[in-house]
Design an enzyme around this catalytic site. Structure first.
Site, PDB file in Angstrom:
ATOM      1  N   TYR A  82       3.349 134.117  42.503  1.00  0.00           N
ATOM      2  CA  TYR A  82       2.737 133.727  40.861  1.00  0.00           C
ATOM      3  C   TYR A  82       2.216 134.819  40.681  1.00  0.00           C
ATOM      4  O   TYR A  82       1.684 135.578  39.562  1.00  0.00           O
ATOM      5  CB  TYR A  82       1.913 132.507  41.402  1.00  0.00           C
TER       6      TYR A  82
ATOM      7  N   LYS B  88       1.773 138.095  37.446  1.00  0.00           N
ATOM      8  CA  LYS B  88       0.421 137.717  36.366  1.00  0.00           C
ATOM      9  C   LYS B  88      -0.218 139.502  36.338  1.00  0.00           C
ATOM     10  O   LYS B  88       0.150 139.909  35.196  1.00  0.00           O
ATOM     11  CB  LYS B  88      -0.969 137.335  37.296  1.00  0.00           C
TER      12      LYS B  88
ATOM     13  N   SER C 111      -5.496 136.684  36.189  1.00  0.00           N
ATOM     14  CA  SER C 111      -5.879 136.428  37.343  1.00  0.00           C
ATOM     15  C   SER C 111      -6.637 137.088  37.848  1.00  0.00           C
ATOM     16  O   SER C 111      -5.922 138.682  38.140  1.00  0.00           O
ATOM     17  CB  SER C 111      -4.830 135.568  37.964  1.00  0.00           C
TER      18      SER C 111
HETATM   19  P1  NAD Z   1      -2.255 124.445  33.929  1.00  0.00           P
HETATM   20  O1  NAD Z   1      -0.895 123.993  34.222  1.00  0.00           O
HETATM   21  O2  NAD Z   1      -3.000 122.857  33.872  1.00  0.00           O
HETATM   22  O3  NAD Z   1      -1.786 124.406  32.285  1.00  0.00           O
HETATM   23  C1  NAD Z   1      -0.827 124.907  31.986  1.00  0.00           C
HETATM   24  C2  NAD Z   1       0.413 124.138  30.545  1.00  0.00           C
HETATM   25  O4  NAD Z   1       1.003 124.927  30.073  1.00  0.00           O
HETATM   26  C3  NAD Z   1       0.229 122.805  31.285  1.00  0.00           C
HETATM   27  O5  NAD Z   1      -0.102 121.837  30.491  1.00  0.00           O
HETATM   28  C4  NAD Z   1       1.627 123.006  31.325  1.00  0.00           C
HETATM   29  O6  NAD Z   1       2.697 121.838  30.963  1.00  0.00           O
HETATM   30  C5  NAD Z   1       2.394 124.356  30.607  1.00  0.00           C
HETATM   31  N1  NAD Z   1       3.176 125.279  30.904  1.00  0.00           N
HETATM   32  C6  NAD Z   1       3.937 125.481  31.674  1.00  0.00           C
HETATM   33  N2  NAD Z   1       5.321 126.757  31.717  1.00  0.00           N
HETATM   34  C7  NAD Z   1       5.770 126.459  30.230  1.00  0.00           C
HETATM   35  C8  NAD Z   1       6.191 126.664  29.767  1.00  0.00           C
HETATM   36  N3  NAD Z   1       7.464 127.888  29.505  1.00  0.00           N
HETATM   37  N4  NAD Z   1       6.474 126.132  28.312  1.00  0.00           N
HETATM   38  C9  NAD Z   1       5.619 125.290  27.493  1.00  0.00           C
HETATM   39  N5  NAD Z   1       4.710 124.950  28.542  1.00  0.00           N
HETATM   40  C10 NAD Z   1       4.068 125.389  29.297  1.00  0.00           C
HETATM   41  O7  NAD Z   1      -3.211 125.747  34.478  1.00  0.00           O
HETATM   42  P2  NAD Z   1      -4.653 126.172  34.044  1.00  0.00           P
HETATM   43  O8  NAD Z   1      -5.470 125.983  34.804  1.00  0.00           O
HETATM   44  O9  NAD Z   1      -4.777 125.433  32.416  1.00  0.00           O
HETATM   45  O10 NAD Z   1      -3.829 128.089  33.979  1.00  0.00           O
HETATM   46  C11 NAD Z   1      -4.089 128.278  32.426  1.00  0.00           C
HETATM   47  C12 NAD Z   1      -2.921 129.669  32.940  1.00  0.00           C
HETATM   48  O11 NAD Z   1      -4.037 130.392  33.645  1.00  0.00           O
HETATM   49  C13 NAD Z   1      -1.619 129.171  33.281  1.00  0.00           C
HETATM   50  O12 NAD Z   1      -1.647 130.310  33.046  1.00  0.00           O
HETATM   51  C14 NAD Z   1      -2.762 129.960  34.666  1.00  0.00           C
HETATM   52  O13 NAD Z   1      -2.331 130.450  35.585  1.00  0.00           O
HETATM   53  C15 NAD Z   1      -3.456 130.556  34.397  1.00  0.00           C
HETATM   54  N6  NAD Z   1      -4.684 130.700  35.432  1.00  0.00           N
HETATM   55  C16 NAD Z   1      -5.592 129.762  35.848  1.00  0.00           C
HETATM   56  C17 NAD Z   1      -6.399 129.378  36.785  1.00  0.00           C
HETATM   57  C18 NAD Z   1      -6.846 128.601  37.588  1.00  0.00           C
HETATM   58  O14 NAD Z   1      -7.615 128.532  38.770  1.00  0.00           O
HETATM   59  N7  NAD Z   1      -6.636 127.250  37.008  1.00  0.00           N
HETATM   60  C19 NAD Z   1      -6.939 130.960  37.241  1.00  0.00           C
HETATM   61  C20 NAD Z   1      -5.997 132.009  36.841  1.00  0.00           C
HETATM   62  C21 NAD Z   1      -5.253 132.289  35.825  1.00  0.00           C
HETATM   63  C1  UD1 Z   2      -6.280 130.156  44.352  1.00  0.00           C
HETATM   64  C2  UD1 Z   2      -4.820 131.597  45.036  1.00  0.00           C
HETATM   65  C3  UD1 Z   2      -4.424 132.146  43.628  1.00  0.00           C
HETATM   66  C4  UD1 Z   2      -5.072 131.642  42.198  1.00  0.00           C
HETATM   67  C5  UD1 Z   2      -5.880 130.846  42.141  1.00  0.00           C
HETATM   68  C6  UD1 Z   2      -6.159 129.525  40.727  1.00  0.00           C
HETATM   69  C7  UD1 Z   2      -4.170 131.229  46.977  1.00  0.00           C
HETATM   70  C8  UD1 Z   2      -3.991 132.244  48.418  1.00  0.00           C
HETATM   71  N1  UD1 Z   2      -4.448 132.109  46.041  1.00  0.00           N
HETATM   72  O1  UD1 Z   2      -7.416 131.362  44.901  1.00  0.00           O
HETATM   73  O2  UD1 Z   2      -4.448 133.402  43.577  1.00  0.00           O
HETATM   74  O3  UD1 Z   2      -5.383 132.464  40.854  1.00  0.00           O
HETATM   75  O4  UD1 Z   2      -6.303 129.449  43.731  1.00  0.00           O
HETATM   76  O5  UD1 Z   2      -5.813 129.067  41.183  1.00  0.00           O
HETATM   77  O6  UD1 Z   2      -3.553 130.399  46.904  1.00  0.00           O
HETATM   78  N2  UD1 Z   2     -10.437 126.354  50.791  1.00  0.00           N
HETATM   79  C9  UD1 Z   2     -10.517 125.565  51.743  1.00  0.00           C
HETATM   80  N3  UD1 Z   2     -10.160 124.183  51.850  1.00  0.00           N
HETATM   81  C10 UD1 Z   2      -8.967 123.779  50.393  1.00  0.00           C
HETATM   82  C11 UD1 Z   2      -9.029 124.611  49.253  1.00  0.00           C
HETATM   83  C12 UD1 Z   2      -9.706 125.942  49.713  1.00  0.00           C
HETATM   84  O7  UD1 Z   2     -11.154 125.783  52.460  1.00  0.00           O
HETATM   85  O8  UD1 Z   2      -8.463 122.692  50.828  1.00  0.00           O
HETATM   86  C13 UD1 Z   2     -10.508 127.749  50.703  1.00  0.00           C
HETATM   87  C14 UD1 Z   2     -10.099 128.076  50.476  1.00  0.00           C
HETATM   88  O9  UD1 Z   2     -10.238 129.264  51.933  1.00  0.00           O
HETATM   89  C15 UD1 Z   2     -11.145 129.576  49.634  1.00  0.00           C
HETATM   90  C16 UD1 Z   2     -11.527 128.776  48.889  1.00  0.00           C
HETATM   91  O10 UD1 Z   2     -11.881 127.440  49.243  1.00  0.00           O
HETATM   92  O11 UD1 Z   2     -11.999 129.920  50.368  1.00  0.00           O
HETATM   93  C17 UD1 Z   2     -11.429 128.742  47.072  1.00  0.00           C
HETATM   94  O12 UD1 Z   2      -9.450 128.051  47.224  1.00  0.00           O
HETATM   95  P1  UD1 Z   2      -9.256 127.887  46.133  1.00  0.00           P
HETATM   96  O13 UD1 Z   2      -9.755 127.049  45.477  1.00  0.00           O
HETATM   97  O14 UD1 Z   2      -8.183 127.545  46.474  1.00  0.00           O
HETATM   98  O15 UD1 Z   2      -9.067 129.433  45.216  1.00  0.00           O
HETATM   99  P2  UD1 Z   2      -8.697 131.190  45.712  1.00  0.00           P
HETATM  100  O16 UD1 Z   2      -8.158 130.616  46.630  1.00  0.00           O
HETATM  101  O17 UD1 Z   2      -9.857 132.172  45.545  1.00  0.00           O
END
Ligand code: NAD
Ligand code: UD1
Length: 336
Positions: free
Chosen positions: A150, A154, A124
């Protein structure tokens, strides 16, 4: 290739399985459904017309993992499974360290025993902590200013993977650093389905648009940005999914990090505006205090992924909003 996908029923995993199957790969997935619904996998099967072998268990379960690796010849593992709520990780740090780190260790153990040498990890932008430069590059400083468990998981997992690659030169790790994934498959049948009130901006705005939430709270408008609101690098989830296929096709030694991003920053108000156009309705919002731990701007250069993986983010914010709206409108209660 025969691919093991962990967390395949989740938001990014389900979209990636589509791209993997479309590219001809055979997919087995393990998910404990702690934050997802098996219906997502059924819908992916409908989209691709190909079956997904599904196993419901936690990746930390070493005995089940051993059975799985004993009965399959995997060529690579893509590790999405993990807990990802920043706020929850502050309240329940041990749960986050246990789930995210132990699942990775169990996988690496099983891969080691069974000679599986290719690992793609969902990292991430959070590993960059407080950005030291913009746009961020893979060589930018990591690990300083990470404000929550969290993010620490990572960062720690990246270190574990780097050490693993040093110890075993034949082991290949790709650290995919996602920026802000948004959007949905254009079919409108799968998408992001937060189990609680969304923490992230776009799913929150989508629920306001569909009438489930009253108004978006804009966390601060006094940042040093184009309009005072936070700026992020929003990437369409289909582009992100394609990045995994590109990374699978690429062979390199050791642990390599790639930013999966667009290189462009979009402010909170710009995103609300784009979503409002896509949904053809006003999205009410109020300006509130800054959210603790937020940075003003976070965006990155995709140059390394462009150059080495031949991967480009091609979809716009407008497409992401339109696709996200199609999913939200057709499935106001997600998969339920
Ligand atoms: P998500 O929660 O939709 O998907 C994660 C999946 O993993 C879920 O289906 C959950 O049931 C499963 N899971 C969690 N822990 C588990 C375990 N121990 N064993 C088996 N299954 C398990 O999340 P996502 O948005 O699809 O994210 C996927 C990956 O990408 C995560 O590792 C997350 O941290 C990373 N990531 C997501 C974002 C984002 O904004 N969505 C950003 C950066 C990184
Ligand atoms: C957040 C997490 C980051 C994680 C990512 C994906 C924090 C500080 N960071 O990123 O670690 O990897 O989500 O899950 O939580 N915002 C609003 N109103 C809202 C929601 C968000 O104004 O209701 C703004 C935030 O201040 C930011 C932008 O929208 O400026 C994006 O926010 P968000 O979608 O939560 O993502 P990140 O903060 O970038």
């Amino acid at each position: 290739m025969n691919i093991l996908v962990t967390g395949g029923a989740g938001y990014i995993g389900s979209h990636t399985i589509i791209e993997l199957q479309n590219a001809g790969h055979v997919v087995t997935t393990v998910d404990n459904l702690s934050n997802s619904n098996q219906e997502a996998l059924r819908r992916v099967e409908k989209i691709t017309g190909k079956p997904i072998e599904f196993h419901q268990f936690a990746v930390q379960n070493r005995a089940k993992l051993e059975d799985l690796f004993s009965s399959h010849a995997f060529n690579a593992v893509i590790h999405f499974a993990g807990l990802k709520s920043v706020g929850e990780s502050v309240a329940e740090p041990l749960q986050y360290y246990q789930n995210n780190i132990d699942s990775t260790l169990s996988l690496l153990d099983a891969m080691n025993r069974h000679g599986v040498k290719k690992f793609l990890f969902s990292s991430s932008a959070t590993v960059y902590g407080t950005p030291e430069e913009l746009p961020l590059k893979e060589t930018s400083r990591v690990g300083i200013g990470i404000t929550n468990p969290y993010g620490q998981t990572k960062y720690m997992i990246e270190q574990i993977l780097k050490d693993t690659c040093v110890a075993d030169e034949s082991f290949e790790c790709t650290l995919l650093r996602y920026f802000n994934p948004v959007g949905a498959d254009p079919s409108g049948t799968i998408g992001e389905d937060p189990s609680d009130t969304p923490n992230n901006l776009l799913p929150y705005a989508a629920q306001v648009a569909v009438g489930k939430l009253k108004e978006v709270k804009v966390f601060g408008n006094d940042y040093d940005t184009v309009d005072g609101t936070g700026v992020r690098d929003y990437i369409h989830v289909v582009d992100l999914a394609k990045g995994h296929v590109a990374a699978l096709n690429h062979t390199s030694q050791g642990a390599n990090a790639y930013n999966l991003c667009t290189g462009k920053g979009t402010s909170v108000l710009e995103l609300i505006n784009a979503f409002s156009k896509a949904a053809d309705r006003e999205i009410p919002y109020v300006i509130t205090d800054r959210r603790p731990g937020d940075v003003a701007s976070c965006y990155a250069s995709p140059a390394k992924a462009n150059r080495e993986l031949g991967w480009y983010a091609e979809r716009t914010i407008e497409q992401a909003c339109a696709d996200s709206w199609r999913w939200q409108k057709g499935n106001p209660n997600g998969y339920n």
